[in-house]
Design an enzyme around this catalytic site. Structure first.
Site, PDB file in Angstrom:
ATOM      1  N   ASN A 184      20.983  83.340  82.980  1.00 21.47           N
ATOM      2  CA  ASN A 184      21.026  82.737  81.650  1.00 21.47           C
ATOM      3  C   ASN A 184      22.138  81.693  81.553  1.00 21.47           C
ATOM      4  OD1 ASN A 184      22.225  83.078  78.549  1.00 21.47           O
ATOM      5  ND2 ASN A 184      20.015  82.895  78.712  1.00 21.47           N
ATOM      6  N   ASP A 217      19.627  68.300  71.605  1.00 23.41           N
ATOM      7  CA  ASP A 217      18.381  67.535  71.642  1.00 23.41           C
ATOM      8  C   ASP A 217      18.475  66.297  70.759  1.00 23.41           C
ATOM      9  OD1 ASP A 217      18.545  69.168  69.404  1.00 23.41           O
ATOM     10  OD2 ASP A 217      16.436  69.740  69.413  1.00 23.41           O
ATOM     11  N   ARG A 222       9.592  82.222  64.713  1.00 32.47           N
ATOM     12  CA  ARG A 222       9.475  83.554  65.309  1.00 32.47           C
ATOM     13  C   ARG A 222       9.682  84.638  64.259  1.00 32.47           C
ATOM     14  NH1 ARG A 222      11.418  83.706  71.462  1.00 32.47           N
ATOM     15  NH2 ARG A 222      11.352  85.930  70.994  1.00 32.47           N
ATOM     16  N   ARG A 266       7.082  78.432  59.402  1.00 37.59           N
ATOM     17  CA  ARG A 266       8.372  77.766  59.201  1.00 37.59           C
ATOM     18  C   ARG A 266       8.112  76.360  58.695  1.00 37.59           C
ATOM     19  NH1 ARG A 266      11.554  76.027  64.558  1.00 37.59           N
ATOM     20  NH2 ARG A 266      12.588  74.786  62.962  1.00 37.59           N
ATOM     21  N   SER A 288      20.942  80.493  65.066  1.00 36.72           N
ATOM     22  CA  SER A 288      22.162  81.170  65.481  1.00 36.72           C
ATOM     23  C   SER A 288      23.235  80.153  65.844  1.00 36.72           C
ATOM     24  CB  SER A 288      21.873  82.084  66.672  1.00 36.72           C
ATOM     25  OG  SER A 288      21.375  81.324  67.758  1.00 36.72           O
ATOM     26  N   ASP A 303       8.734  73.695  73.754  1.00 39.39           N
ATOM     27  CA  ASP A 303       9.432  74.956  73.563  1.00 39.39           C
ATOM     28  C   ASP A 303       8.483  76.126  73.785  1.00 39.39           C
ATOM     29  OD1 ASP A 303      11.787  73.704  73.061  1.00 39.39           O
ATOM     30  OD2 ASP A 303      11.999  74.383  70.994  1.00 39.39           O
ATOM     31  N   ASP A 349      15.105  81.328  81.849  1.00 43.04           N
ATOM     32  CA  ASP A 349      16.558  81.284  81.733  1.00 43.04           C
ATOM     33  C   ASP A 349      17.154  82.690  81.597  1.00 43.04           C
ATOM     34  OD1 ASP A 349      18.864  79.641  81.689  1.00 43.04           O
ATOM     35  OD2 ASP A 349      19.005  79.835  79.512  1.00 43.04           O
TER      36      ASP A 349
END
Length: 408
Positions: free
Chosen positions: A74, A184, A212, A132, A221, A98, A46
């Site tokens: 993108n 999703d 990450r 995580r 974000s 992912d 992307d």
């Protein structure tokens, strides 16, 4: 690839600035015990600038897994690449992997076997977090079929699941490219509600959810307005697909407690008056349309009170509740009425001028006093029901023992 037999599973990977995580992700596809020729990989770059697209093309040239690479400008989010992948998919099943994450070696084999055996349209494979957190409450047992309305599966609505492609095409399911977060969840909830059942594979980990180190994970974000967009879309979907009643009330708990309430957490105290007022304005139509006493009673007191303050448009009361919770103060447990109804006396309990009803403070489900995970408390009715069941079981055992033939 078009001349090859249709694969069993299409693995769709949308990738943006995915290096070096992409390396392990693709290795986990190659390692599947299902076998390379039963899988197709559709990878959509992307608009990456970190070598992601080049690595995908290199992988496609050498891998035994039939791989198609699409490179595009993108799109601004994960929905576009996933939809491109769906348009190219040929497998009986689809899995959205992912680019940061990776499979256990037998993941696809185990999930597909369950779907084939149970005839279900969605399979949840056990998820484990790496660097995580990850959802845990829905992995207590493997089940061929789970009740959407009476289980924890509504609290895992990420796209990382096995979907039967026939369902996706029959319903015309696609990810909403107008949403910047929660797309999703909307896709998965509709598959839950309109498909032929949901299975859970919890025997072993299937999917590793990676945090990450560079902080670029997409879910970290996004403007707060996007969160309201997501909550609005989810509430609308549930309202449209599920008739009024307990089932709808149960499902609505999800967007209120995962989505909306986070916009009215401790951080709101430090936000500007303009942002605080704007959040109330965005929440108002949602509270007026979807919030009800029936939904409220399915939510723990501390969370319910925050939402009640939002429904009333009273940020001053919300600030008091948040300060009380932050201080770790344990509310007094107050018993009222012939039914010995329990209430947790958070701020403004019994204060008619504040306008928060006593019902908002009532313990209606298993709850805790003070901080989450603290001292537990249950409604007297539920406690009495459990005691009654225990007594009935004990009487049944005694009757059975008395009825047994005696030796000697």
């Amino acid at each position: 690839m078009n001349n090859m037999p249709a694969p069993d599973v299409s693995v769709i990977v949308g990738a943006y600035e995915a290096m070096p995580y992409l390396i392990r992700c693709l290795e986990s596809v190659e390692a599947q015990t299902l076998g390379a020729q039963r899988i197709e990989l559709i990878a959509v770059d992307d608009g990456s600038t970190d070598g992601t697209g080049e690595y995908l093309e290199e992988f496609a040239a050498r891998s035994s897994v039939p791989t198609r690479v699409v490179r595009q400008a993108n799109s601004g989010g994960p929905s576009g690449p996933r939809n491109v992948g769906l348009g190219l998919a040929r497998g009986r099943y689809v899995f959205f992997l992912d680019a940061d994450d990776y499979f256990a070696d037998d993941a696809l084999e185990n999930m597909m076997a369950m779907a084939d055996r149970a005839g279900t349209d969605v399979v949840l494979g056990k998820v484990e977090g790496v660097n995580r957190g990850a959802p845990k409450s829905m992995w207590k047992r493997t089940a061929d079929r789970m009740d959407v309305y009476d289980s924890q599966i509504i609290f895992t609505l990420s796209a990382q699941k096995l979907f039967r492609r026939e369902l996706i095409e029959r319903l015309g399911l696609r990810f909403d490219e107008g949403l910047r977060t929660g797309e999703d969840a909307l896709f998965t909830m509709e598959a839950y509600l309109r498909g032929n059942g949901v299975s859970v594979f919890a025997d072993r980990t299937c999917y590793y959810l990676v945090g990450r180190d560079d902080g670029k994970h997409v879910t970290k974000s996004g403007a707060y307005t996007h969160r309201f967009d997501s909550a609005r879309a989810m509430m609308g979907l549930i309202h449209d697909l599920v008739p009024a009643g307990p089932k709808r009330d149960r499902l609505l708990v999800r967007p209120f407690t995962i989505g909306l309430i986070q916009q009215f957490g401790p951080g709101i105290v430090k936000e500007s008056p303009e942002v605080r007022r704007h959040k109330l304005e965005l929440a108002k139509p949602l509270m007026e349309t979807y919030w009800s006493p029936q939904v409220a009673r399915r939510i723990k007191v501390a969370e319910r009170l925050r939402l009640e303050c939002v429904a009333l448009g009273r940020l001053d009361l919300l600030d008091d509740i948040l300060a009380y919770i932050k201080a770790g103060t344990e509310p007094e447990v107050i018993m009222r009425g012939r039914g010995r109804t329990l209430h947790l006396a958070y701020p403004h309990f019994g204060d008619r001028r504040a306008g928060v009803s006593d019902a908002a403070y009532e313990v209606t489900i298993p709850d805790w006093v003070g901080k989450p995970g603290g001292k537990s408390i249950e409604p007297p009715r539920l406690t009495r029901q459990r005691r009654s069941l225990t007594r009935r079981l004990a009487r049944g055992v005694r009757t059975w023992v008395k009825g047994m033939p005696q030796r000697g």
